[in-house]
Scaffold this active site. Structure first.
Site, short mmCIF file in Angstrom:
data_model
loop_
_atom_site.label_atom_id
_atom_site.label_comp_id
_atom_site.label_asym_id
_atom_site.label_seq_id
_atom_site.Cartn_x
_atom_site.Cartn_y
_atom_site.Cartn_z
N GLY A 866 -6.63 23.03 13.03
CA GLY A 866 -7.21 21.92 13.79
C GLY A 866 -6.21 21.04 14.50
O GLY A 866 -6.48 20.54 15.60
N GLU A 867 -5.06 20.83 13.89
CA GLU A 867 -4.16 19.82 14.46
C GLU A 867 -3.12 20.38 15.42
O GLU A 867 -2.57 19.66 16.24
CB GLU A 867 -3.50 19.06 13.30
CG GLU A 867 -4.61 18.36 12.51
CD GLU A 867 -4.12 17.58 11.33
OE1 GLU A 867 -3.72 18.22 10.35
OE2 GLU A 867 -4.13 16.35 11.40
#
Lengths: 906, 906
Positions: A866-867
């Site tokens: 996600g990051e």
């Protein structure tokens, strides 16, 4: 009050409404058509789109008096139902159009309206339509949505069969690595997924509606709070102030570092002595209706003594600045970094040295769904709080002493969340709800407006960075000197941690043998710093990635070559001195190389005086996990029908906790030959599931994923017979073998020492980003034409989910680069004012490539995801702007006025 | 409070509920699945049936704590939707299964559950299922419902195609005389028809919930009302008493006869000086939730001085009885009848004289839907009241002075009504809502419990009748002497009118040359007398029809022959001295004759010591209209799309005002060639439609029907061109011809004089009823095996509607004969306690025959229908009991204990 006869989803309805009521309110609260989502409430997001007499309208700004009598209205519930999907809904599922899913009903209704008018649109027509109708999505980067509309149109035009559009299970039945649609997709695309506001209005009628009394200044002493007039207002049950809080009335930072000069108890739930920032909650009015609660909140009189407002770190660090929290210096935490030999000599000896100042500001998360939650008392003093919390067990510990409840009597539950991107690492809503429920003994419901969401939730912490790099003339990095100041707002909650991230990620991706630096956390009166996707790295890597381009220029090297020369290889160490667990960056650069060359050529050929084209690069690195020995627990259970239930607290921002849990469990349980439909998920209720830690730091797929794997293996171990086959549930029962197993996993990592050296993460994610931009010289306006990302997120669990995370993160990177900000409390308080990227701000051309290097410490080789896409894509865009027009923006965002000012200087 | 995860209609839902909440409340109020209707709220009517984990349950008595977690629930909304009907729903429409429609969702869900278990049931299995599951219907007599289930099963078993089950428009496009399904049927069978309680919970959140403080005694002086404690209770906005009523605080009877000794202003809205009957409203608590309103109502302290309670007419007529309304004698109205010569001589000279006393009691209406309504303030002091009113303009005038509002500021609207059968001729609810809305300035919502419905709405007025008949030995009637006493409860509202009905209908159907009699209206402390289907005639004709059988016995004639000899023929006059407008009774008798002979034979053959079979007859007559020059107005309008809208106030009890309006308008407009879909109905809102009078006295099809016809003819007259063709809307506009026309019609009738002589109704309905019964000698229990009715209701507008009215009226006649009563305030306060007829009480064998003699004064020859089937079928049943076992019950109902007591006397 007026009577309206309307035909809603084909059914004639009579309604009694206030003329001034919004159509969205009537549809939601008078007809429970909660597929109509209210995001911004100001006509800026399109989540509330409905079709009114063949015309698409934003129902949140359509007053009932403007709805013609006998009008026909279509909501998502009238487009299709779970057992009778419209092709748009089916296509949305297959293309991963629903991540958090909050915008999906509005987008699908909008798309239906488009296809009613234009049955066979081009991609640009779809994009123009969404732009015109302000359909805003914060998760998907829009591309999957356009894909979904195009395929739905094909099905409707009989150019594609519904079967061709559907997901097909591979022959081996394996869903790991496939595009299996997420389990929650069906509910999300049909409007039947109940988010917090939907659940809230379905609460029993005795539920109290809450309105906050909030500070309208940023710093003040509280001399008195007079609730007497408010208490007399109609429908008011109670006005709750700090005097009604039986606990410590503080939200604790909990894991405050030992060298932090504060004690972590600086954040009031309800302000008592001081106001520390704009929007601070001073009182909670509990009333029978929202209107009554809001009207009474206006009558609470707060006597304030204004104090100087320190709206940035430099202001709060001034010699004459007062202590915002008396007794604690405004600079309350120092983080040093010392790697290798002293940098002094190497800088003196270096062939080339570059240095500059960089600033990445207070990026707002801007979920479409504003913060929302409810709480209710149970038997024997139990209290249950439902919210968007992405750290249920963490928040449990952070708020229980403050609200004054014994921990064993408190349950936290996560509702389906319409996007958080990290802001829900702060348990503000949760504490307010808990206090109100305890003080009234009643169920309570609080739904922020989008203005409250923007002004009274945490923001990305601005970093002021001074950075120096020293290199040989062949481009080999010799040393780095860093100085970073973190404006963390008034509350210390994890402020030390994000400051540590500066040490860990400034210069990440490159082997830099010598590093010296110091960061500091500063208390200010602007919005408190909260977690935000890629936490600390977008600020840190922006500085090093732009400075790398400046170094390349000074060296006369192509930025591509300079990066490739210095990225992690055998023998390299990270800024924290650890050995990278994957050395895939060179391979990723090789993969990108032909595309980079083509892009450079195209940019040169296209540029003219009016429009300058450019290409920029960046490297992104982020660790998967909380620092050190991060751990998760997961329970699995064999059911009487031989299905398996997985119990965990993998909280869902919208990123796909359901998909992650299911894919991992299915892969682990494959020896059983179990189908995905026979794996059930029970998630995110502290009374029912074990502690799988918070959903942050891209830790869940790795740490919770490993715990899922461990639990599944324990279960299979118990089920396995001597011949290698497996016992059924009934056989287990007969043999008295337990049916439930709790697996746990702890990352083989160590916390950093005082000089930021250590091995804080067992698994990292790596990426290389390429931006292609066009700058209009007359206006300074930058348009991103294409984003290309090469990512190594390990082995991929679900491709649809991973693609979706990549698209969405890149879109947020574009916003961070060009438009998003929350500095001005007025101007930046709406979506449009804060630079929310609508579809035309995001290119339709986004190319994703993967290098799937398996991770030793990831389940089935997976890392997080996600990051990564928000670590540094904004740096690639800024580098591309420079490549296009020689303007180097070092203070984000690169708004047209800033670029134009630089262009004019030339 | 607990969290429940449920799958509702296939969709997973999370709900926060109180453990003690009823499932029906949660489904309705937390999910707005308002297809789940709540009738009795005590598990006695099945309107709330849902399927819970494959089992049919009554959701109103299913507490949430008993609903298993993860349970699957199916409501009507999950059975089928308007655009995707389940075969049961389609069949329900085609068979006229939905009249008022309130029970339809529960019945259809119940039927689905049956067919899930038993795909091919017999009719008896269907009946057993409905009996077992207490599915109660008050409109249809059940037969159409069994028909509907049987055909739906055929479709599901592929023994019938869906097309075969659907309505087919005749080739000539004419719907007059057809079985065109009523326009509201689709909404009713899909649960999308919003009744008052459904609309009420969809009101804006500021809506106040009302709870009444009601008298628990039947007669008392009020010494004081203390609301202070109640006003301090949580959520209370206001406690409204008579002191808060700005108007006269009285509901006026409005059309009180000149010789009435009262002034018609005897009924308080909120009691001030006295309590007159059990349940009288003393105060209204207005609170944010129903729970809070009810809790606070408990805290209102009423100081009462008990007075003697006169619970029947004889008690109130005793010499020492006090005046219930001081200043007005308890016997407040006298009605005489004098027809022809004095009866004295003819009785002296008669060959045969019979005489006896008869009593028909306080029959309760027992709609499945309890009374309900809401009101809301508008701009400039406007007030709108929505209720089940079946006399909108009448009620407007009856309540405006009492609540204290200028008439032009008051609007009354009828909600879809779940059955009234006449009780809604009294505007109790309307006045209470108006007072509460004015006193609070807020929208208010009041929903009676079924207990309140039963104990605090009007009932059929008991008649105590002494009757004498004199005849020649050949059976020719010579004279009648009547004495009747009407117990009208404490309120005079229309008490004189129902007393007049005794004069008009005792002996109706027969030519009786001489009549003398006197009736009187008596004020008592039992339930006030209200309108009830067939108003006055079931009491009146019971006496004359049973006495006719006694006369036949004394004459040694067959009751059939005696009746046939005396029914209206050329030269006959009615009891009021008027000439019958239709002389079809002899033809009807001839039609019945073979069936009667066969029935007699079968009864004789079947009878044995344990079970006695018998056959009984009765004649029924009722007038269509209010007495005298009754009139209606109706507006029609030509729309831009050349469709026509009909505006009227033909209120709907469930009898089919929609069907009546559409059929009449379509027949009138046939020269235009318009399809039924192009006739729109706007009904029952005093702000939008002209005054078409109340829906009572079977007047609507005649009087309002004539007004519809008149309006349509005016429109067509304006549209007609010289060549006989019609102008379109656009042509009308071009030629500036008005598009709206209001038609009116007034009955050519005269009010009766002081001796009840006159021509009060222009049109009558006629019927002959035959009952076949079986009496169990061991228990006295009577079972009706078959009902046969020959009806002359003129030309039939809609056969489905007329059949439905006939079935339903006959079923109520069976209830009146055998079980229904509201005498004991405790025992008779529930459906089961009051003798509600469930399906096994009503025969599946009901045969209807029509003699369609066209009426000169009915539109297209139609008369009314609704009241005919309840004029005298109970008399046929009582006569059949005598025929079976020589027991003559003259005081209804003929409960087993009464019959058994008589059997034991033999």
């Amino acid at each position: 009050m007026i009577k309206k006869n309307l035909t809603i989803n084909g059914v004639p309805r009579t309604l009694i409404v206030n003329e001034e009521d919004r159509l969205s309110t009537v549809l939601r609260e008078s007809l429970f058509l909660t597929g109509v989502k209210v995001g911004c409430g100001e006509g800026q997001c399109g989540a509330c789109n409905v079709i009114l007499n063949d015309k698409l309208v934003r129902s949140c700004v359509t007053k009932m008096k403007r709805v013609p009598d006998d009008a026909a209205i279509t909501t998502i519930e009238g487009v299709g139902t779970p057992d009778n999907l419209h092709p748009l809904q089916a296509s949305w599922m297959v293309h991963g159009g629903a991540q958090c899913g909050f915008c999906s009903p509005g987008f699908i209704v909008s798309s239906k309206s488009l296809l009613d008018e234009t049955p066979d649109p081009s991609r640009d027509e779809v994009r123009d339509w969404f732009q015109k109708h302000k359909n805003a999505c914060r998760c998907t980067g829009y591309k999957p949505l356009v894909d979904a509309v195009m395929d739905a149109a094909k099905v409707m035009n009989q150019q594609m069969t519904p079967e061709e559009l559907s997901f097909k299970l591979p022959d081996d039945g394996r869903i790991w690595g496939s595009k299996y649609p997420r389990p929650t997709a069906l509910a999300k695309v049909t409007g039947t997924c109940d988010y917090g506001a939907d659940l809230g209005i379905k609460m029993p009628p005795e539920t109290l509606h809450l309105a906050l009394v909030q500070a309208q200044v940023s710093h003040a002493n509280i001399k008195g709070i007079d609730t007497s007039e408010a208490e007399k207002m109609p429908g008011v049950y109670k006005v709750v102030t700090h005097r009604d809080v039986p606990g410590k009335n503080r939200i604790t930072g909990l894991i405050t570092f030992p060298t932090n000069k504060g004690d972590g108890w600086d954040r009031p739930i309800l302000c008592d002595e001081k106001v520390f920032q704009f929007g601070d909650a001073i009182a909670i009015v509990c009333a029978d209706t929202l209107k009554n609660a809001r009207a009474a909140a206006e009558k609470v009189v707060v006597d304030l003594e204004p104090l100087p407002e320190y709206m940035s770190a430099p202001a709060a660090m001034a010699d004459d600045a007062m202590e915002i929290h008396p007794g604690t210096p405004n600079v309350y935490y120092i983080q040093k970094i010392q790697k290798g030999e002293d940098t002094g000599p190497c800088f003196d000896a270096a062939d080339v040295v570059v240095e500059d100042d960089f600033y990445v500001g207070r990026q707002p998360h801007m979920p479409i769904e504003p913060d929302v939650g409810f709480a209710y008392p149970g038997e024997n003093g139990r209290l249950t709080i439902h919210s968007k919390s992405i750290g249920l067990f963490l928040h449990h510990a952070m708020i229980a002493p403050g609200i004054g409840i014994e921990p064993e009597k408190l349950t936290l539950v996560q509702n389906p969340a319409g996007g958080t991107f990290g802001y829900k690492f702060s348990p503000t809503m949760e504490a307010l709800l808990g206090v109100a429920a305890l003080a009234t003994g009643k169920p309570v419901f609080l739904n922020y407006t989008w203005y409250q969401q923007q002004t009274y939730t945490g923001k990305r912490s601005p970093f002021f960075i001074n950075l120096r790099l020293a290199a040989d003339k062949d481009g080999t990095l010799q040393g780095m000197e860093s100085d970073w100041t973190v404006d963390h707002g008034p509350y210390s909650e994890f402020g030390d941690l994000v400051t540590l991230r500066g040490a860990q990620f400034i210069g990440a991706g490159y082997h830099i043998p010598r590093i010296r630096g110091e960061g500091r956390t500063v208390c200010t009166n602007h919005s408190w710093g909260s977690a935000f996707r890629a936490y600390g790295s977008p600020q840190s890597e922006f500085a090093s990635e732009v400075l790398m381009d400046m170094l390349a220029e000074k060296l006369g090297m192509d930025p591509f070559d300079l990066r490739l020369k210095n990225v992690y290889r055998k023998g390299s160490t990270s800024p924290t001195g650890s050995v990278p667990e994957s050395l895939s960056l060179p391979e990723m650069f090789e993969k990108l190389k032909p595309k980079y060359e083509a892009a450079k050529k195209a940019a040169q050929q296209s540029s003219n005086d009016a429009f300058k084209y450019g290409v920029g690069l960046s490297v992104g690195v982020y660790g998967c996990g909380l620092d050190g020995p991060d751990s998760s627990q997961v329970k699995v259970c064999l059911n009487p029908d031989n299905s398996v239930t997985v119990f965990n607290s993998w909280e869902d921002h919208g990123q796909g906790a359901d998909s992650g849990s299911l894919g991992t469990a299915h892969e682990a349980l494959r020896p059983l030959g179990i189908s995905p439909e026979n794996i059930h998920l029970v998630m995110n209720d502290t009374s029912r599931v074990p502690d799988s830690g918070p959903a942050g730091g891209s830790r869940s797929q790795v740490v919770t994923g490993q715990a899922i794997k461990a639990a599944c293996e324990m279960l299979m171990g118990a089920m396995r017979k001597s011949d290698g086959s497996f016992r059924s549930h009934d056989e287990m029962k007969q043999e008295n073998i337990p049916l439930e197993y709790t697996g746990s996993w702890t990352a083989p990592a160590t916390n950093c020492d005082e000089n930021a050296q250590g091995n804080p993460f067992a698994v990292y994610m790596y990426g290389v980003f390429m931006a292609q931009v066009c700058v209009e010289t007359a206006t300074g306006k930058t348009r991103v034409d294409k984003m290309t990302a090469v990512a190594d997120v390990g082995k991929i669990n679900n491709r649809l989910t991973v693609d979706g995370q990549m698209y969405g993160g890149l879109a947020q990177g574009i916003g961070l680069a060009l438009s998003e900000d929350f500095e001005d409390l007025k101007k930046h308080s709406s979506m449009m004012g804060a630079g929310f990227p609508y579809i035309k701000a995001i290119p339709d051309d986004i190319e994703l490539m993967y290098v799937e290097s398996p991770r030793e410490h990831g389940p089935f080789g997976a890392a997080g995801v996600g990051e990564l896409p928000l670590t540094s894509p904004h740096a690639a865009i800024i580098n591309a702007i420079y490549n296009a027009c020689n303007v180097r923006i070092k203070r984000l965002p690169a708004t047209p006025d800033k670029v134009l000012a630089e262009l004019k200087k030339m």
